[in-house]
Design a protein around this motif. Structure first.
Motif, PDB file in Angstrom:
ATOM      1  N   HIS A   1      32.454 -21.490  26.720  1.00  0.00           N
ATOM      2  CA  HIS A   1      31.785 -22.676  27.262  1.00  0.00           C
ATOM      3  C   HIS A   1      32.785 -23.700  27.786  1.00  0.00           C
ATOM      4  O   HIS A   1      32.593 -24.280  28.867  1.00  0.00           O
ATOM      5  CB  HIS A   1      30.898 -23.316  26.190  1.00  0.00           C
TER       6      HIS A   1
ATOM      7  N   TRP B   1      29.618 -17.324  30.254  1.00  0.00           N
ATOM      8  CA  TRP B   1      29.126 -18.120  29.132  1.00  0.00           C
ATOM      9  C   TRP B   1      27.665 -17.781  28.854  1.00  0.00           C
ATOM     10  O   TRP B   1      27.273 -17.595  27.695  1.00  0.00           O
ATOM     11  CB  TRP B   1      29.294 -19.612  29.433  1.00  0.00           C
TER      12      TRP B   1
ATOM     13  N   GLU C   1      31.170 -20.209  39.122  1.00  0.00           N
ATOM     14  CA  GLU C   1      29.953 -19.407  38.957  1.00  0.00           C
ATOM     15  C   GLU C   1      30.184 -18.254  37.979  1.00  0.00           C
ATOM     16  O   GLU C   1      29.340 -17.981  37.115  1.00  0.00           O
ATOM     17  CB  GLU C   1      29.508 -18.859  40.308  1.00  0.00           C
TER      18      GLU C   1
ATOM     19  N   ALA D   1      34.103 -22.670  31.114  1.00  0.00           N
ATOM     20  CA  ALA D   1      33.081 -22.828  32.139  1.00  0.00           C
ATOM     21  C   ALA D   1      32.950 -24.291  32.544  1.00  0.00           C
ATOM     22  O   ALA D   1      32.858 -24.617  33.736  1.00  0.00           O
ATOM     23  CB  ALA D   1      31.741 -22.301  31.628  1.00  0.00           C
ATOM     24  N   GLU D   2      32.969 -25.171  31.567  1.00  0.00           N
ATOM     25  CA  GLU D   2      32.848 -26.594  31.876  1.00  0.00           C
ATOM     26  C   GLU D   2      34.041 -27.085  32.691  1.00  0.00           C
ATOM     27  O   GLU D   2      33.889 -27.878  33.623  1.00  0.00           O
ATOM     28  CB  GLU D   2      32.728 -27.396  30.571  1.00  0.00           C
TER      29      GLU D   2
ATOM     30  N   ARG E   1      22.907 -25.986  35.062  1.00  0.00           N
ATOM     31  CA  ARG E   1      22.757 -24.712  34.350  1.00  0.00           C
ATOM     32  C   ARG E   1      23.446 -24.756  32.991  1.00  0.00           C
ATOM     33  O   ARG E   1      22.920 -24.215  31.999  1.00  0.00           O
ATOM     34  CB  ARG E   1      23.322 -23.568  35.189  1.00  0.00           C
ATOM     35  N   LEU E   2      24.606 -25.383  32.917  1.00  0.00           N
ATOM     36  CA  LEU E   2      25.279 -25.503  31.623  1.00  0.00           C
ATOM     37  C   LEU E   2      24.452 -26.342  30.652  1.00  0.00           C
ATOM     38  O   LEU E   2      24.316 -25.994  29.469  1.00  0.00           O
ATOM     39  CB  LEU E   2      26.661 -26.122  31.805  1.00  0.00           C
TER      40      LEU E   2
ATOM     41  N   VAL F   1      30.476 -19.634  34.401  1.00  0.00           N
ATOM     42  CA  VAL F   1      29.168 -20.036  33.871  1.00  0.00           C
ATOM     43  C   VAL F   1      28.346 -18.805  33.507  1.00  0.00           C
ATOM     44  O   VAL F   1      27.694 -18.765  32.454  1.00  0.00           O
ATOM     45  CB  VAL F   1      28.424 -20.935  34.878  1.00  0.00           C
TER      46      VAL F   1
ATOM     47  N   VAL G   1      33.654 -25.921  36.320  1.00  0.00           N
ATOM     48  CA  VAL G   1      32.673 -26.729  37.050  1.00  0.00           C
ATOM     49  C   VAL G   1      33.247 -28.110  37.349  1.00  0.00           C
ATOM     50  O   VAL G   1      33.048 -28.662  38.447  1.00  0.00           O
ATOM     51  CB  VAL G   1      31.358 -26.832  36.257  1.00  0.00           C
TER      52      VAL G   1
ATOM     53  N   LEU H   1      25.539 -25.996  38.924  1.00  0.00           N
ATOM     54  CA  LEU H   1      26.217 -25.388  37.771  1.00  0.00           C
ATOM     55  C   LEU H   1      26.261 -26.332  36.576  1.00  0.00           C
ATOM     56  O   LEU H   1      26.157 -25.895  35.426  1.00  0.00           O
ATOM     57  CB  LEU H   1      27.617 -24.931  38.171  1.00  0.00           C
TER      58      LEU H   1
END
Length: 226
Positions: free
Chosen positions: A49, A42, A36, A52-53, A72-73, A39, A56, A69
């Motif tokens: 990014h 980012w 979280e 964040a990926e 959201r990405l 993300v 997740v 999530l």
């Protein structure tokens, strides 16, 4: 029971100290909170990014948190036009739908909200978005979650008449400030300023107030819009 590291990370997250929040958690601790925060970093900074990926991807792919999530990405890539993928629109809606169907009440509320934003901002379909905003707002109100409410009414406000719009934007700002959510407060100041007349002294004061914070936290999209 929330661990000390998770508590510290959560407080740093609220302040927009995303790097410090992630460092406080350590590489393997609290994977949902880590994802979280990554993300959110980012989304606000439009950087990180890949991290964040990865955060997740470390979650159980069948979990509501992973669905939400991931969606959201996908939405953010479309919004920022940052290397959008051909299936991002479908991935976003599928993730929100899965969370609505399988998540707990708060996860369902957040999914309804984000689904509404997808319809509103990407599809330009307010008729489809408004019922989902209202469903999310019912959940936020029932739970007494002011942070969540602040997000919903920020996006509902543009669909209201001017007096109600300004009142909702002010309430969103006050809720965020009271909770110490610094990036969200700065964003709320910017949006309220954008909706006030150019001659309104409050508008000038809000701009003077939010810009240094946006620069410090490196929220580039706020600076480019104002």
């Amino acid at each position: 029971m929330v661990s000390d590291d998770a508590y510290i990370a959560h407080r740093l997250h609220l302040l927009g100290e995303w790097d410090a929040a992630l460092a406080a958690l350590g590489p393997d601790a609290e994977p949902e909170l880590r994802a979280e925060i990554a993300v959110d970093r980012w989304f606000f900074r439009v950087e990180g990014h890949e991290e964040a990926e990865k955060a997740v991807a470390a979650l159980d792919p069948a979990s509501p948190a992973a669905h939400l999530l991931t969606a959201r990405l996908a939405y953010s890539r479309l919004l920022f036009r940052h290397e959008p993928r051909a299936d991002d629109r479908a991935v976003a809606e599928a993730g929100y739908r899965a969370t609505v169907e399988n998540g707990d009440e708060m996860q369902r509320g957040w999914a309804e909200y984000h689904w509404a934003v997808l319809l509103d901002n990407i599809d330009e379909d307010p008729a489809g978005a408004l019922p989902r905003y209202e469903t999310a707002l019912e959940i936020a109100t029932r739970s007494g979650d002011g942070y969540f409410e602040s997000y919903i009414i920020r996006h509902l406000a543009p669909h209201k008449e001017p007096a109600e719009r300004i009142a909702m934007l002010r309430r969103s700002l006050h809720l965020r400030a009271a909770l110490g959510a610094r990036p969200q407060t700065i964003a709320a100041q910017a949006l309220l300023a954008d909706n006030l007349p150019a001659s309104d002294p409050e508008r000038a004061e809000l701009i003077r107030t939010f810009r240094p914070g946006a620069e410090e936290l490196r929220i580039g999209w706020l600076l480019s819009e104002n």
